[in-house]
Motif scaffolding. Structure first.
Motif, PDB file in Angstrom:
ATOM      1  N   VAL A  55       0.852  -1.187   0.000  1.00  0.00           N
ATOM      2  CA  VAL A  55       0.000   0.000   0.000  1.00  0.00           C
ATOM      3  C   VAL A  55       0.889   1.239   0.000  1.00  0.00           C
ATOM      4  O   VAL A  55       2.083   1.173   0.324  1.00  0.00           O
ATOM      5  CB  VAL A  55      -0.940   0.034   1.235  1.00  0.00           C
ATOM      6  N   GLN A  56       0.329   2.364  -0.391  1.00  0.00           N
ATOM      7  CA  GLN A  56       1.024   3.649  -0.314  1.00  0.00           C
ATOM      8  C   GLN A  56       0.372   4.479   0.780  1.00  0.00           C
ATOM      9  O   GLN A  56      -0.860   4.564   0.859  1.00  0.00           O
ATOM     10  CB  GLN A  56       0.961   4.401  -1.645  1.00  0.00           C
ATOM     11  N   ILE A  57       1.205   5.076   1.612  1.00  0.00           N
ATOM     12  CA  ILE A  57       0.724   5.877   2.734  1.00  0.00           C
ATOM     13  C   ILE A  57       1.155   7.322   2.528  1.00  0.00           C
ATOM     14  O   ILE A  57       2.315   7.600   2.186  1.00  0.00           O
ATOM     15  CB  ILE A  57       1.258   5.328   4.069  1.00  0.00           C
ATOM     16  N   GLN A  58       0.240   8.228   2.746  1.00  0.00           N
ATOM     17  CA  GLN A  58       0.493   9.660   2.574  1.00  0.00           C
ATOM     18  C   GLN A  58       1.243  10.219   3.777  1.00  0.00           C
ATOM     19  O   GLN A  58       0.887   9.942   4.926  1.00  0.00           O
ATOM     20  CB  GLN A  58      -0.832  10.413   2.407  1.00  0.00           C
ATOM     21  N   ARG A  59       2.284  11.018   3.481  1.00  0.00           N
ATOM     22  CA  ARG A  59       2.994  11.744   4.538  1.00  0.00           C
ATOM     23  C   ARG A  59       3.477  13.064   3.981  1.00  0.00           C
ATOM     24  O   ARG A  59       4.220  13.092   2.996  1.00  0.00           O
ATOM     25  CB  ARG A  59       4.185  10.942   5.050  1.00  0.00           C
ATOM     26  N   ASP A  60       3.060  14.144   4.607  1.00  0.00           N
ATOM     27  CA  ASP A  60       3.399  15.473   4.103  1.00  0.00           C
ATOM     28  C   ASP A  60       2.933  15.591   2.649  1.00  0.00           C
ATOM     29  O   ASP A  60       1.781  15.354   2.357  1.00  0.00           O
ATOM     30  CB  ASP A  60       4.903  15.744   4.257  1.00  0.00           C
ATOM     31  N   ASN A  61       3.854  15.903   1.734  1.00  0.00           N
ATOM     32  CA  ASN A  61       3.465  16.079   0.332  1.00  0.00           C
ATOM     33  C   ASN A  61       3.801  14.882  -0.547  1.00  0.00           C
ATOM     34  O   ASN A  61       3.798  14.979  -1.773  1.00  0.00           O
ATOM     35  CB  ASN A  61       4.142  17.331  -0.240  1.00  0.00           C
ATOM     36  N   GLY A  62       4.114  13.748   0.082  1.00  0.00           N
ATOM     37  CA  GLY A  62       4.477  12.575  -0.701  1.00  0.00           C
ATOM     38  C   GLY A  62       3.877  11.312  -0.120  1.00  0.00           C
ATOM     39  O   GLY A  62       3.032  11.348   0.780  1.00  0.00           O
ATOM     40  N   THR A  63       4.322  10.177  -0.646  1.00  0.00           N
ATOM     41  CA  THR A  63       3.868   8.875  -0.158  1.00  0.00           C
ATOM     42  C   THR A  63       5.064   7.956   0.039  1.00  0.00           C
ATOM     43  O   THR A  63       6.150   8.195  -0.502  1.00  0.00           O
ATOM     44  CB  THR A  63       2.887   8.210  -1.148  1.00  0.00           C
ATOM     45  N   PHE A  64       4.862   6.918   0.827  1.00  0.00           N
ATOM     46  CA  PHE A  64       5.866   5.869   0.958  1.00  0.00           C
ATOM     47  C   PHE A  64       5.159   4.523   0.958  1.00  0.00           C
ATOM     48  O   PHE A  64       3.962   4.427   1.252  1.00  0.00           O
ATOM     49  CB  PHE A  64       6.713   6.049   2.228  1.00  0.00           C
ATOM     50  N   ASP A  65       5.913   3.484   0.619  1.00  0.00           N
ATOM     51  CA  ASP A  65       5.352   2.142   0.555  1.00  0.00           C
ATOM     52  C   ASP A  65       5.298   1.509   1.943  1.00  0.00           C
ATOM     53  O   ASP A  65       6.152   1.776   2.805  1.00  0.00           O
ATOM     54  CB  ASP A  65       6.197   1.245  -0.353  1.00  0.00           C
ATOM     55  N   ALA A  66       4.310   0.648   2.116  1.00  0.00           N
ATOM     56  CA  ALA A  66       4.201  -0.160   3.320  1.00  0.00           C
ATOM     57  C   ALA A  66       3.622  -1.510   2.920  1.00  0.00           C
ATOM     58  O   ALA A  66       3.005  -1.648   1.858  1.00  0.00           O
ATOM     59  CB  ALA A  66       3.331   0.524   4.367  1.00  0.00           C
ATOM     60  N   TYR A  67       3.827  -2.498   3.784  1.00  0.00           N
ATOM     61  CA  TYR A  67       3.413  -3.867   3.477  1.00  0.00           C
ATOM     62  C   TYR A  67       2.528  -4.366   4.614  1.00  0.00           C
ATOM     63  O   TYR A  67       2.908  -4.310   5.780  1.00  0.00           O
ATOM     64  CB  TYR A  67       4.650  -4.742   3.273  1.00  0.00           C
ATOM     65  N   VAL A  68       1.343  -4.852   4.244  1.00  0.00           N
ATOM     66  CA  VAL A  68       0.299  -5.183   5.210  1.00  0.00           C
ATOM     67  C   VAL A  68      -0.033  -6.665   5.137  1.00  0.00           C
ATOM     68  O   VAL A  68      -0.090  -7.252   4.051  1.00  0.00           O
ATOM     69  CB  VAL A  68      -0.975  -4.354   4.938  1.00  0.00           C
ATOM     70  N   ILE A  69      -0.250  -7.253   6.303  1.00  0.00           N
ATOM     71  CA  ILE A  69      -0.668  -8.648   6.388  1.00  0.00           C
ATOM     72  C   ILE A  69      -1.613  -8.790   7.578  1.00  0.00           C
ATOM     73  O   ILE A  69      -1.443  -8.100   8.592  1.00  0.00           O
ATOM     74  CB  ILE A  69       0.557  -9.581   6.536  1.00  0.00           C
TER      75      ILE A  69
END
Length: 286
Positions: A55-69
């Motif tokens: 998934v992509q998570i919003q932070r400030d003016n950008g996004t970063f990847d994360a992995y969910v289970i």
């Protein structure tokens, strides 16, 4: 001293302290030589493969990847990487966490933005470049994402570098309902545990030689600060084992041995998981 150099200083010093029992070629020369092989980029296909969802998570003016289970609408737990990055071991931990108790939704934020260290020198290089305050913002965004996506309560758990950041989240991140930290304590410049707000459980090996970061004295100092903070807390010390003792997969055990850590204790690992399960169940049950 900056936060990045502060965090690296603890681990690098501890690695040098181990050279009496570790062949120089496996540790100190890898760092002293300065010949870093190119930092490996994590293969996106492998990182996003089943059973993890990317998934992509919003932070400030950008996004970063994360992995969910794990289960949708279950309590959430943000799982924080060691200095290696989002590799097989942190994914092993997240998968285990997702299956504890009645089930959790475990989320691994990619603090290194797709980079993974396969050797000690690479891991040091990556941690040297970490924006620690930015990592705390990543944790806050991850907590908020879980709460916006079905998790009424959210905890944070971390290992080594991630353990230090987990403790920092208890101090700095609103909305954290419980924390479990394994063998890592933040520098006071980042977060003073005496200001902890979320219930916090911490685990240390009695033979841990990472002085100032995760050795028993640092763990005892943490315990005293948590007493002063007034938050619910538990601090455990495991005899006969050292740093990163939770990394007991075949690959993790091999890597520990390469670093001069050949101690193993399956009973201690099982006890730590049991304590983890009880703690998170106590504070995250809906």
């Amino acid at each position: 001293m900056t936060m990045t150099s502060q965090g690296s200083r603890f681990l690098t010093k501890a690695l040098f302290n181990r050279t009496k029992s570790t062949p120089p070629s496996t540790l100190s020369l890898a760092i002293l030589s300065g010949s870093l092989s190119q930092v490996r980029a994590m293969a996106s296909d492998a990182a996003a493969s089943s059973p993890f969802k990317k998934v992509q998570i919003q932070r400030d003016n950008g996004t970063f990847d994360a992995y969910v289970i794990g289960k949708d609408n279950a309590p959430g737990i943000v799982v924080l990487q060691e200095w290696w990055g989002v590799d097989f071991e942190v994914k092993n931990h997240a998968q285990k966490i997702s299956q504890l108790g009645s089930g959790y939704k475990a989320l691994i934020p990619d603090l290194y933005r797709g980079k993974v260290g396969l050797e000690v020198a690479e891991a040091q290089h990556l941690m040297d470049g970490l924006d620690w305050q930015g990592a705390v913002k990543d944790i806050e965004a991850s907590v908020n994402w879980l709460k916006a996506n079905g998790s009424k309560k959210v905890g944070v758990a971390g290992y080594c570098m991630g353990g230090a950041l987990a403790i920092a989240s208890s101090v700095l991140v609103p909305g954290v309902d419980a924390v479990v930290a394994f063998y890592g304590v933040p520098s006071p410049e980042l977060a003073d545990p005496i200001k902890a707000k979320a219930p916090l459980q911490a685990h240390f090996g009695e033979l841990d030689g990472f002085v100032g970061f995760s050795d028993p004295k640092t763990g005892k100092d943490l315990e005293e600060k948590l007493k002063a903070s007034g938050v619910p807390h538990e601090v455990y010390f495991y005899p006969g084992i050292g740093h990163a003792f939770m990394n007991c997969s075949p690959e993790g055990a091999q890597r520990r041995k390469k670093m001069g850590m050949d101690d193993e204790d399956a009973a201690a690992v099982e006890q730590a998981w049991s304590r983890f399960n009880s703690w998170m169940g106590r504070f995250l049950s809906n």
